[in-house]
Motif scaffolding. Structure first.
Motif, mmCIF file in Angstrom:
data_model
loop_
_atom_site.group_PDB
_atom_site.id
_atom_site.type_symbol
_atom_site.label_atom_id
_atom_site.label_comp_id
_atom_site.label_asym_id
_atom_site.label_seq_id
_atom_site.Cartn_x
_atom_site.Cartn_y
_atom_site.Cartn_z
ATOM 1 N N UNK A 2 0.847 -1.255 0.080
ATOM 2 C CA UNK A 2 0.029 -0.063 0.147
ATOM 3 C C UNK A 2 0.913 1.315 -0.064
ATOM 4 N N UNK A 3 0.228 2.269 -0.546
ATOM 5 C CA UNK A 3 0.990 3.561 -0.408
ATOM 6 C C UNK A 3 1.303 4.136 0.938
ATOM 7 N N UNK A 4 2.449 4.706 1.343
ATOM 8 C CA UNK A 4 2.527 5.127 2.488
ATOM 9 C C UNK A 4 2.529 6.688 2.401
ATOM 10 N N UNK A 10 8.430 14.316 7.971
ATOM 11 C CA UNK A 10 9.312 14.020 7.150
ATOM 12 C C UNK A 10 9.837 14.814 6.217
ATOM 13 N N UNK A 11 10.667 15.648 6.481
ATOM 14 C CA UNK A 11 11.303 16.496 5.704
ATOM 15 C C UNK A 11 12.917 16.595 5.484
ATOM 16 N N UNK A 12 13.354 16.744 4.435
ATOM 17 C CA UNK A 12 15.013 17.080 4.277
ATOM 18 C C UNK A 12 15.442 17.727 5.353
ATOM 19 N N UNK A 40 9.942 9.749 -3.359
ATOM 20 C CA UNK A 40 8.498 9.846 -3.534
ATOM 21 C C UNK A 40 7.911 8.699 -4.369
ATOM 22 N N UNK A 41 8.787 7.768 -4.624
ATOM 23 C CA UNK A 41 8.369 6.798 -5.640
ATOM 24 C C UNK A 41 7.425 5.964 -4.783
ATOM 25 N N UNK A 42 6.678 4.734 -5.302
ATOM 26 C CA UNK A 42 5.780 4.062 -4.531
ATOM 27 C C UNK A 42 6.518 2.528 -4.004
ATOM 28 N N UNK A 43 6.546 2.371 -2.895
ATOM 29 C CA UNK A 43 6.405 3.312 -1.713
ATOM 30 C C UNK A 43 7.261 4.418 -1.376
ATOM 31 N N UNK A 44 6.667 5.348 -0.701
ATOM 32 C CA UNK A 44 7.955 6.498 -0.434
ATOM 33 C C UNK A 44 8.725 6.034 0.494
ATOM 34 N N UNK A 45 9.995 6.556 0.336
ATOM 35 C CA UNK A 45 11.000 6.171 1.521
ATOM 36 C C UNK A 45 11.913 7.585 1.730
ATOM 37 N N UNK A 53 28.381 8.434 9.439
ATOM 38 C CA UNK A 53 28.339 7.250 8.246
ATOM 39 C C UNK A 53 28.392 8.376 7.005
ATOM 40 N N UNK A 54 28.895 7.715 5.981
ATOM 41 C CA UNK A 54 28.929 7.912 4.764
ATOM 42 C C UNK A 54 27.836 7.657 3.762
ATOM 43 N N UNK A 55 26.788 6.788 3.941
ATOM 44 C CA UNK A 55 26.068 6.434 2.931
ATOM 45 C C UNK A 55 24.756 6.453 3.833
ATOM 46 N N UNK A 56 23.606 6.487 2.910
ATOM 47 C CA UNK A 56 22.192 6.683 3.231
ATOM 48 C C UNK A 56 21.556 5.225 3.524
ATOM 49 N N UNK A 57 20.670 5.062 4.624
ATOM 50 C CA UNK A 57 19.733 4.114 4.782
ATOM 51 C C UNK A 57 18.342 4.599 3.997
ATOM 52 N N UNK A 58 17.570 3.560 3.570
ATOM 53 C CA UNK A 58 16.428 3.988 2.956
ATOM 54 C C UNK A 58 15.279 3.157 3.771
ATOM 55 N N UNK A 59 14.794 4.047 4.203
ATOM 56 C CA UNK A 59 13.406 3.777 5.508
ATOM 57 C C UNK A 59 12.048 4.122 5.223
ATOM 58 N N UNK A 60 11.286 3.336 5.437
ATOM 59 C CA UNK A 60 9.861 3.877 5.119
ATOM 60 C C UNK A 60 9.580 4.868 6.441
#
Length: 185
Positions: A2-4, A10-12, A40-45, A53-60
């Motif tokens: 489902x869409x989240x 949730x702002x940069x 903002x793709x489906x689902x948003x993360x 850290x020097x890398x990003x985590x992708x989190x719902x």
């Protein structure tokens, strides 16, 4: 899936506390970081860079281990260019008597010091404790191959294979540090 819907928080640039799934049952505030971007793709993360850290985590955005903090500011720039190595940097986790020892994937090693005696002591300890070398004769042979040189350590872009690289340098180069280099046998 489902869409989240993105919560208002949730702002940069928003500071967050993040707890890995394996640690959700443990008490503690989690690790602190910052939202660097929103996909903002489906689902948003959310893309979150934890402090140090020097890398990003992708989190719902609705992940149970994510807590939005009050502070919002600019997304900090990822450090780039030359740097002076320390034990706080990724991949630099063995230190003996103040000397960092790094073993590269190809088996080469470097002790970050200009003092040969301290380099020998640090590399010998690394070989015994980390590499499991028991033969003192082999250790002496390796130590005889230590080569003094100058090197520059440079950060790589965020999604690079390695966080940083070491390049040969010459005395007087900006950010050059004295090291003792041990090529793989």
């Amino acid at each position: 899936m489902p869409d989240i819907t993105l919560p208002a928080g949730a702002v940069a640039g928003r500071r967050v506390a993040f707890t890995y799934h394996r640690d959700l049952e443990k008490a503690g505030p989690g690790q602190v970081g910052v939202i660097t971007a929103i996909d903002t793709g489906q689902p948003a993360s959310l893309r979150i860079r934890l402090d140090g850290s020097r890398s990003n985590l992708h989190v719902f955005p609705d992940y149970e281990g994510l807590r939005y903090l009050d502070e919002v500011g600019p997304v900090p720039e990822l450090p780039m260019g030359s740097f002076k190595p320390s034990a706080q940097h990724p991949g630099m986790d063995f230190e003996y008597d103040g000397v960092l020892v790094i073993e590269f994937e190809d088996g080469d090693m470097v002790a970050i010091t200009g003092d040969r005696a301290r380099a020998e002591a640090a590399v010998a300890t690394y070989l015994r404790e980390q590499a499991g070398v028991d033969d003192e004769g082999d250790i002496r042979e390796d130590l005889a191959e230590l080569k003094p040189q100058y090197a520059v350590f440079e950060w790589e872009p965020e999604d690079a294979e390695c966080a940083w690289l070491m390049h040969n340098a010459t005395e007087g180069d900006e950010q050059a540090v004295r090291v003792h280099y041990l090529p793989a046998a």
